[in-house]
Write an enzyme that holds these catalytic residues in place. Structure first.
Site: not given
Length: 268
Positions: A154, A158, A62, A88, A156
């Site tokens: 989300y 990305k 994780d 990533n 913010a």
């Protein structure tokens, strides 16, 4: 960048864009490690990948945890014998009104979508420097370019990931490490299964294989960015820059239907 023989680590590679990207890179002759936090799903993905190419391995970890990031880097480098490309890709989403979203879910998004890529990249930089011709690929989102209601956090994360990549690219310029940012639009992946918004609400979906192919082209070209969505997305990006009030009005007309369609969208 030459992909054949490249040693590549893809986080979140057991499904969706990550898995499609692994298939595409293996077809080009890369050596690939994919990670995932669900051992069973990861094992199934690696088994499927190995049917087409033997040079692929899995690491169950994780990346949102310090222990998971350490295991990811250590095991990937051991398996690959070094590292040329870090992708990533691991991410999570929880849509809905900000005031109705539990703090724990907001923090989980921030951890996996922004904190994890930053810290994983930091940990990988010494190995990438040893490569001499390396790359970091950050999978952001079209929502990083055009903020959508009910995806505030989300968006913010990305957008933060995209700006991180731009700044890091300039920081590493001339040092043998390039940074590419990808902005997928709606993609047909397990992450989107609980999103009921369709093309009429701005959520057209394309196959993950198409997104992966575009990213591979970007890697080979040493591109700065890969933006999906074609002319329609380009026009919306331009409108959002030149006349954001018009985009506000467009979303206002969709807001009620959009809120209902995405209120259960969760993949954390």
């Amino acid at each position: 960048m030459r992909i054949e023989g490249a040693r590549i680590l893809i986080t979140g590679g057991s499904s969706g864009i990550g898995l499609a990207l692994a298939h595409a890179l293996l077809a080009k002759g890369a050596k690939v490690v994919v990670t995932g936090r669900r051992p069973d799903a990861l094992a199934n993905a690696v088994e499927a990948l190995q049917r087409t190419a033997p040079s692929v391995w899995g690491v169950a970890a994780d990346v949102a945890s310090p222990e998971g990031r350490a295991a990811t880097i250590t095991q990937a480098v051991d398996l690959l014998g070094g590292l040329d490309v870090l992708v990533n890709n691991a991410g999570g989403v929880r849509a809905g009104r900000l005031e109705n979203t539990p703090e724990a879910e907001l923090l989980a998004m921030i951890d996996v979508d922004l904190v994890a890529p930053i810290l994983l990249t930091r940990a990988a930089l010494p190995m990438l420097r040893e490569s001499g011709d390396a790359m970091v690929v950050n999978i952001a989102s079209g929502i990083a370019l055009i903020g959508a209601p009910f995806y505030a956090t989300y968006a913010a994360t990305k957008a933060g990931l995209a700006c991180f990549g731009e700044a890091l690219r300039r920081e590493l310029k001339g040092e043998g490490i390039h940074v590419l940012t990808a902005y997928p639009g709606g993609t047909d992946t397990p992450m989107m299964k609980s999103n009921r918004a369709g093309p009429d609400l701005g959520f057209s979906r394309e196959p993950a294989s198409a997104v992966a192919a575009a990213i591979v082209d970007g890697i080979e070209a040493n591109a700065f960015e890969v933006i999906r969505g074609g002319d329609a997305r380009a026009q919306m990006i331009a409108l959002n820059r030149d006349n954001p009030a018009a985009v506000d009005e467009r979303f206002l007309g969709l807001k009620s239907a959009l809120e209902d369609a995405v209120k259960d969208h969760s993949a954390l």
